[in-house]
Design a protein around this motif. Structure first.
Motif, PDB file in Angstrom:
ATOM      1  N   MET A  11       0.892  -0.989   0.078  1.00 47.93           N
ATOM      2  CA  MET A  11      -0.275  -0.243   0.159  1.00 47.93           C
ATOM      3  C   MET A  11       1.218   1.571   0.079  1.00 47.93           C
ATOM      4  N   PRO A  12       0.839   2.586  -0.837  1.00 46.27           N
ATOM      5  CA  PRO A  12       1.618   3.704  -0.606  1.00 46.27           C
ATOM      6  C   PRO A  12       0.774   4.446   0.699  1.00 46.27           C
ATOM      7  N   THR A  13       2.067   5.093   0.459  1.00 43.76           N
ATOM      8  CA  THR A  13       2.091   5.646   1.809  1.00 43.76           C
ATOM      9  C   THR A  13       2.505   7.586   1.148  1.00 43.76           C
ATOM     10  N   VAL A  14       1.850   8.345   1.614  1.00 39.72           N
ATOM     11  CA  VAL A  14       2.278   9.917   1.007  1.00 39.72           C
ATOM     12  C   VAL A  14       2.491  10.171   2.476  1.00 39.72           C
ATOM     13  N   ILE A  15       3.899  10.592   2.195  1.00 43.01           N
ATOM     14  CA  ILE A  15       4.477  11.574   3.567  1.00 43.01           C
ATOM     15  C   ILE A  15       3.763  13.226   3.054  1.00 43.01           C
ATOM     16  N   VAL A  16       4.068  13.579   3.965  1.00 49.26           N
ATOM     17  CA  VAL A  16       3.387  14.980   4.101  1.00 49.26           C
ATOM     18  C   VAL A  16       4.413  15.640   5.073  1.00 49.26           C
ATOM     19  N   PRO A  17       5.638  16.742   4.824  1.00 47.92           N
ATOM     20  CA  PRO A  17       6.628  17.164   5.413  1.00 47.92           C
ATOM     21  C   PRO A  17       5.751  18.601   6.392  1.00 47.92           C
ATOM     22  N   GLY A  18       6.273  19.088   6.776  1.00 50.97           N
ATOM     23  CA  GLY A  18       5.711  20.518   7.532  1.00 50.97           C
ATOM     24  C   GLY A  18       6.628  21.870   6.761  1.00 50.97           C
ATOM     25  N   TRP A  19       6.523  23.110   7.933  1.00 57.05           N
ATOM     26  CA  TRP A  19       7.262  23.926   7.322  1.00 57.05           C
ATOM     27  C   TRP A  19       8.639  23.615   7.359  1.00 57.05           C
ATOM     28  N   ASN A  20       9.154  24.523   6.121  1.00 56.43           N
ATOM     29  CA  ASN A  20      11.055  23.837   6.052  1.00 56.43           C
ATOM     30  C   ASN A  20      11.053  22.441   6.124  1.00 56.43           C
ATOM     31  N   GLY A  21      10.326  21.496   5.333  1.00 57.23           N
ATOM     32  CA  GLY A  21      10.261  19.792   5.635  1.00 57.23           C
ATOM     33  C   GLY A  21      10.856  19.543   6.374  1.00 57.23           C
ATOM     34  N   SER A  22      11.112  17.834   5.739  1.00 61.54           N
ATOM     35  CA  SER A  22      12.551  16.859   7.607  1.00 61.54           C
ATOM     36  C   SER A  22      13.487  16.557   5.987  1.00 61.54           C
ATOM     37  N   GLY A  23      14.280  16.760   7.238  1.00 57.17           N
ATOM     38  CA  GLY A  23      15.955  17.185   6.655  1.00 57.17           C
ATOM     39  C   GLY A  23      15.966  16.014   6.786  1.00 57.17           C
ATOM     40  N   ALA A  24      17.589  15.830   6.839  1.00 61.95           N
ATOM     41  CA  ALA A  24      17.958  14.767   7.133  1.00 61.95           C
ATOM     42  C   ALA A  24      18.327  14.365   8.176  1.00 61.95           C
ATOM     43  N   GLY A  25      17.692  12.866   9.339  1.00 61.57           N
ATOM     44  CA  GLY A  25      17.721  12.542  10.456  1.00 61.57           C
ATOM     45  C   GLY A  25      16.124  12.183  10.562  1.00 61.57           C
ATOM     46  N   HIS A  26      15.814  13.251   9.694  1.00 63.56           N
ATOM     47  CA  HIS A  26      14.108  13.182  10.208  1.00 63.56           C
ATOM     48  C   HIS A  26      13.603  12.225  10.511  1.00 63.56           C
ATOM     49  N   TRP A  27      12.525  11.893  11.292  1.00 61.54           N
ATOM     50  CA  TRP A  27      11.530  10.686  10.897  1.00 61.54           C
ATOM     51  C   TRP A  27      10.951  10.706   9.917  1.00 61.54           C
ATOM     52  N   GLN A  28      10.501  11.288   9.431  1.00 69.34           N
ATOM     53  CA  GLN A  28       9.815  11.357   7.845  1.00 69.34           C
ATOM     54  C   GLN A  28      10.704  11.251   7.488  1.00 69.34           C
ATOM     55  N   THR A  29      12.266  11.106   7.023  1.00 67.37           N
ATOM     56  CA  THR A  29      12.969  10.747   5.814  1.00 67.37           C
ATOM     57  C   THR A  29      13.659   9.718   6.400  1.00 67.37           C
TER      58      THR A  29
END
Length: 187
Positions: A1-19
């Motif tokens: 199943m696809p997952t759509v990851i929607v980051p917040g303001w300034n995105g999710s950089g290296a090391g962020h749990w979304q990345t």
């Protein structure tokens, strides 16, 4: 199943749990989609909604999950509150949305977020809120700001700040488990 990851303001950089989550899901053969926000440092509600909807194109009703953080969670509330041809999500995880009364001028157009209980409930088979008891961007707490008004299950992580890299959230096994459907309630 696809997952759509929607980051917040300034995105999710290296090391962020979304990345890290995106990398893990791709390694496990899952399709991952990210909205291509035109300028993650200067959020514009209209263009961000268009980018989110473009990332949902081609998905089917109940055929994808959404994992949204911070302003991305607020964006999801705007998405479901405005008519579109986008498919319905299977499950949605909204993590650390900022206070509905936030006063940052750069993101003022996103606030207050639309919070119609029926609209949010009908936008997915299930939506879960996750936050902290000491988020500097949500001083009133996630349960008071979003959980109670939306009558939505809310998980609170003590002392977890904004649930971002600055508050120590790199790898996050709970969200990996939720995406793998090992933990549907997210606790």
């Amino acid at each position: 199943m696809p997952t759509v990851i929607v980051p917040g303001w300034n995105g999710s950089g290296a090391g962020h749990w979304q990345t890290l989550l995106a990398d893990e899901l791709v390694e496990n053969g899952r399709e991952v989609r990210h909205p291509a926000f035109p300028d993650p440092d200067k959020p514009d509600l209209t263009s961000w909604l268009a980018a989110l909807r473009a990332s949902l194109a081609g998905l089917t009703d109940d055929g994808y999950d959404v994992v949204a953080h911070s302003l991305g969670a607020v964006l999801w509330l705007h998405h479901v509150a405005t008519p579109s041809e986008s498919p319905r999500a299977a499950r949605v995880l909204l993590v650390a949305p900022p206070s509905p009364t936030t006063s940052f001028p750069e993101i003022a157009a996103f606030f207050p977020p639309p919070m119609d209980i029926d609209t949010v409930r009908h936008s997915a088979d299930g939506t879960v809120l996750v936050g902290s008891d000491n988020d500097p961007y949500l001083p009133e707490g996630i349960a008071a700001a979003y959980g109670s008004p939306l009558k939505m299950p809310t998980t609170i992580f003590p002392g977890a700040g904004h649930l971002n890299t600055e508050s120590g959230f790199g790898p996050w096994p709970n969200v990996s488990s939720w995406c793998g459907r090992d933990n549907l309630a997210f606790f």
